[in-house]
Design a protein around this motif. Structure first.
Motif, PDB file in Angstrom:
ATOM      1  N   ALA A  76     -55.528 -25.359 -70.147  1.00 52.25           N
ATOM      2  CA  ALA A  76     -54.294 -25.993 -70.390  1.00 52.25           C
ATOM      3  C   ALA A  76     -53.034 -25.267 -69.198  1.00 52.25           C
ATOM      4  O   ALA A  76     -52.254 -25.870 -68.662  1.00 52.25           O
ATOM      5  CB  ALA A  76     -53.961 -26.225 -71.603  1.00 52.25           C
ATOM      6  N   CYS A  77     -52.768 -24.036 -69.960  1.00 52.81           N
ATOM      7  CA  CYS A  77     -51.902 -23.384 -69.268  1.00 52.81           C
ATOM      8  C   CYS A  77     -52.183 -21.998 -69.317  1.00 52.81           C
ATOM      9  O   CYS A  77     -52.540 -21.285 -70.544  1.00 52.81           O
ATOM     10  CB  CYS A  77     -50.457 -23.432 -69.624  1.00 52.81           C
ATOM     11  N   SER A  78     -51.984 -21.002 -68.128  1.00 53.69           N
ATOM     12  CA  SER A  78     -52.520 -19.562 -68.521  1.00 53.69           C
ATOM     13  C   SER A  78     -51.434 -19.080 -69.030  1.00 53.69           C
ATOM     14  O   SER A  78     -50.334 -19.450 -69.007  1.00 53.69           O
ATOM     15  CB  SER A  78     -52.889 -18.876 -66.943  1.00 53.69           C
ATOM     16  N   LYS A  79     -51.558 -17.861 -69.598  1.00 49.06           N
ATOM     17  CA  LYS A  79     -50.626 -16.949 -70.189  1.00 49.06           C
ATOM     18  C   LYS A  79     -49.654 -16.408 -69.416  1.00 49.06           C
ATOM     19  O   LYS A  79     -50.141 -15.672 -68.588  1.00 49.06           O
ATOM     20  CB  LYS A  79     -51.151 -16.161 -71.359  1.00 49.06           C
ATOM     21  N   VAL A 113     -44.182 -34.120 -66.281  1.00 48.78           N
ATOM     22  CA  VAL A 113     -45.236 -33.110 -66.154  1.00 48.78           C
ATOM     23  C   VAL A 113     -44.755 -31.703 -66.332  1.00 48.78           C
ATOM     24  O   VAL A 113     -43.848 -31.091 -65.749  1.00 48.78           O
ATOM     25  CB  VAL A 113     -45.464 -33.423 -64.483  1.00 48.78           C
ATOM     26  N   LEU A 114     -45.598 -31.284 -67.246  1.00 54.02           N
ATOM     27  CA  LEU A 114     -45.044 -29.721 -67.995  1.00 54.02           C
ATOM     28  C   LEU A 114     -46.135 -28.908 -67.276  1.00 54.02           C
ATOM     29  O   LEU A 114     -47.328 -29.067 -66.961  1.00 54.02           O
ATOM     30  CB  LEU A 114     -45.189 -29.529 -69.240  1.00 54.02           C
ATOM     31  N   THR A 115     -45.725 -27.951 -66.455  1.00 50.09           N
ATOM     32  CA  THR A 115     -46.654 -26.860 -65.699  1.00 50.09           C
ATOM     33  C   THR A 115     -46.522 -25.533 -66.356  1.00 50.09           C
ATOM     34  O   THR A 115     -45.450 -25.037 -66.831  1.00 50.09           O
ATOM     35  CB  THR A 115     -46.516 -27.048 -64.075  1.00 50.09           C
ATOM     36  N   ASP A 116     -47.481 -24.728 -65.960  1.00 51.18           N
ATOM     37  CA  ASP A 116     -47.287 -23.169 -66.034  1.00 51.18           C
ATOM     38  C   ASP A 116     -46.284 -22.666 -65.294  1.00 51.18           C
ATOM     39  O   ASP A 116     -45.857 -23.137 -64.156  1.00 51.18           O
ATOM     40  CB  ASP A 116     -48.664 -22.541 -65.860  1.00 51.18           C
ATOM     41  N   LYS A 117     -45.778 -21.496 -65.534  1.00 52.23           N
ATOM     42  CA  LYS A 117     -44.698 -20.747 -64.658  1.00 52.23           C
ATOM     43  C   LYS A 117     -45.228 -20.631 -63.375  1.00 52.23           C
ATOM     44  O   LYS A 117     -44.267 -20.341 -62.548  1.00 52.23           O
ATOM     45  CB  LYS A 117     -43.900 -19.680 -65.514  1.00 52.23           C
ATOM     46  N   LYS A 118     -46.411 -20.316 -63.408  1.00 50.33           N
ATOM     47  CA  LYS A 118     -46.854 -19.880 -62.240  1.00 50.33           C
ATOM     48  C   LYS A 118     -47.109 -21.217 -61.025  1.00 50.33           C
ATOM     49  O   LYS A 118     -47.607 -20.952 -60.059  1.00 50.33           O
ATOM     50  CB  LYS A 118     -48.280 -19.304 -62.268  1.00 50.33           C
ATOM     51  N   GLY A 119     -46.854 -22.201 -61.588  1.00 47.52           N
ATOM     52  CA  GLY A 119     -47.279 -23.420 -60.726  1.00 47.52           C
ATOM     53  C   GLY A 119     -48.451 -24.348 -61.398  1.00 47.52           C
ATOM     54  O   GLY A 119     -49.178 -24.133 -62.373  1.00 47.52           O
ATOM     55  N   ALA A 147     -51.496 -27.911 -66.356  1.00 46.60           N
ATOM     56  CA  ALA A 147     -50.549 -28.954 -66.353  1.00 46.60           C
ATOM     57  C   ALA A 147     -50.559 -29.777 -67.527  1.00 46.60           C
ATOM     58  O   ALA A 147     -51.827 -29.961 -67.812  1.00 46.60           O
ATOM     59  CB  ALA A 147     -50.186 -29.675 -65.015  1.00 46.60           C
ATOM     60  N   LEU A 148     -49.488 -30.128 -68.018  1.00 50.00           N
ATOM     61  CA  LEU A 148     -49.773 -31.242 -69.082  1.00 50.00           C
ATOM     62  C   LEU A 148     -48.981 -32.551 -68.926  1.00 50.00           C
ATOM     63  O   LEU A 148     -47.924 -32.359 -68.718  1.00 50.00           O
ATOM     64  CB  LEU A 148     -49.340 -30.749 -70.682  1.00 50.00           C
ATOM     65  N   TYR A 149     -49.491 -33.599 -68.852  1.00 48.11           N
ATOM     66  CA  TYR A 149     -48.923 -34.914 -68.576  1.00 48.11           C
ATOM     67  C   TYR A 149     -48.696 -35.848 -69.701  1.00 48.11           C
ATOM     68  O   TYR A 149     -49.551 -35.953 -70.659  1.00 48.11           O
ATOM     69  CB  TYR A 149     -49.622 -35.757 -67.419  1.00 48.11           C
TER      70      TYR A 149
END
Length: 254
Positions: A23-26, A197-203, A208-210
């Motif tokens: 889902a999103c890397s730490k 669209v929520l994304t990880d800080k790295k892009g 991403a979570l929609y």
């Protein structure tokens, strides 16, 4: 048969963990430490920029919180897609209730065959292709089941919680924290649904979570470069019409 059931459930659980990790890397740098450093010695212009970023972070955190609350409160739901686990592609088509008592899960594992698990009040039923049953070390009679379902023993009913929608979602959201999210909240239309669209800080490429704008429902999860995958969600709180296989589809084991 209990061993085979356990393995099928374990595969389902492993996919859920894979989804959560994807889902999103730490983030390597805690958000609190970054904000503190910026606040101690930055000019007014930078402070303004920091305030804007904080506002964006707040929006992302709020969207995440609403999406998580709605998902975990849902009585039922469905998702379909593909994830990668240990370098192998796994396709999954899931429909089920929050408590796991009713579920219909189809899984196709690269090199390990296809399987389908149906859990209803009447019991847990498992269908697998020849490759799947062979990989599980099933008895010769089961390996000749063809497209027939095998009814798991009554003891398998206690495992239904592992097949629950809530179990999948708890693992997925357990891998996503507000600190990991980018302060930039984008918009996109997914299958006719307008989403945040929520994304990880790295892009976006790192997860991403929609989330639907109108109902704050999860619409899609995408994975990272290390754990690629995509799962599309639908049918929140709907009657999924899941039924036990017809008697003629169930193989009797003497």
């Amino acid at each position: 048969m209990k061993t085979f059931t356990t393995r099928v459930v374990a595969v389902s659980g492993a996919i859920a963990i894979s989804l959560g990790a994807a889902a999103c890397s730490k983030s390597e740098t805690p958000a609190a430490a970054t904000s503190s450093a910026a606040a101690t010695s930055t000019p007014a212009a930078t402070t303004s920029s920091t305030t804007a970023a904080t506002s964006g972070s707040s929006q992302a955190a709020d969207i995440l919180d609403k999406a998580k609350s709605n998902a975990l409160a849902a009585t039922s739901g469905a998702f379909v897609g593909q994830v990668e686990q240990n370098g192998k592609a796994i396709k999954i088509d899931f429909k089920g209730t929050s408590d796991g008592k009713t579920a219909d899960i189809a899984i196709e594992m690269e090199g390990d065959g296809k399987a389908r698990v149906i859990s209803v009040a009447d019991g847990v039923f498992i269908q697998g292709d020849a490759t799947f049953w062979k990989k599980q070390g099933a008895p010769a009679s089961v390996q000749k089941a063809g497209d027939k379902f095998i009814k798991a023993p009554a003891s398998a009913s206690s495992m239904t919680e592992s097949l629950s929608l809530k179990s999948f979602l708890e693992k997925a959201f357990g891998a996503v924290t507000p600190q990991q999210l980018s302060s930039d909240v984008a918009t996109e239309n997914v299958n006719g649904v307008d989403c945040w669209v929520l994304t990880d800080k790295k892009g976006k490429k790192e997860g991403a979570l929609y989330v639907s704008k109108d109902k704050s429902e999860v619409v899609r999860f995408t994975g990272s470069s290390d754990s690629p995958g995509q799962l599309d969600f639908s049918k929140w709180n709907e009657d999924l019409g899941i039924k036990a296989p017809d008697a003629g589809q169930i193989m009797k084991i003497g």
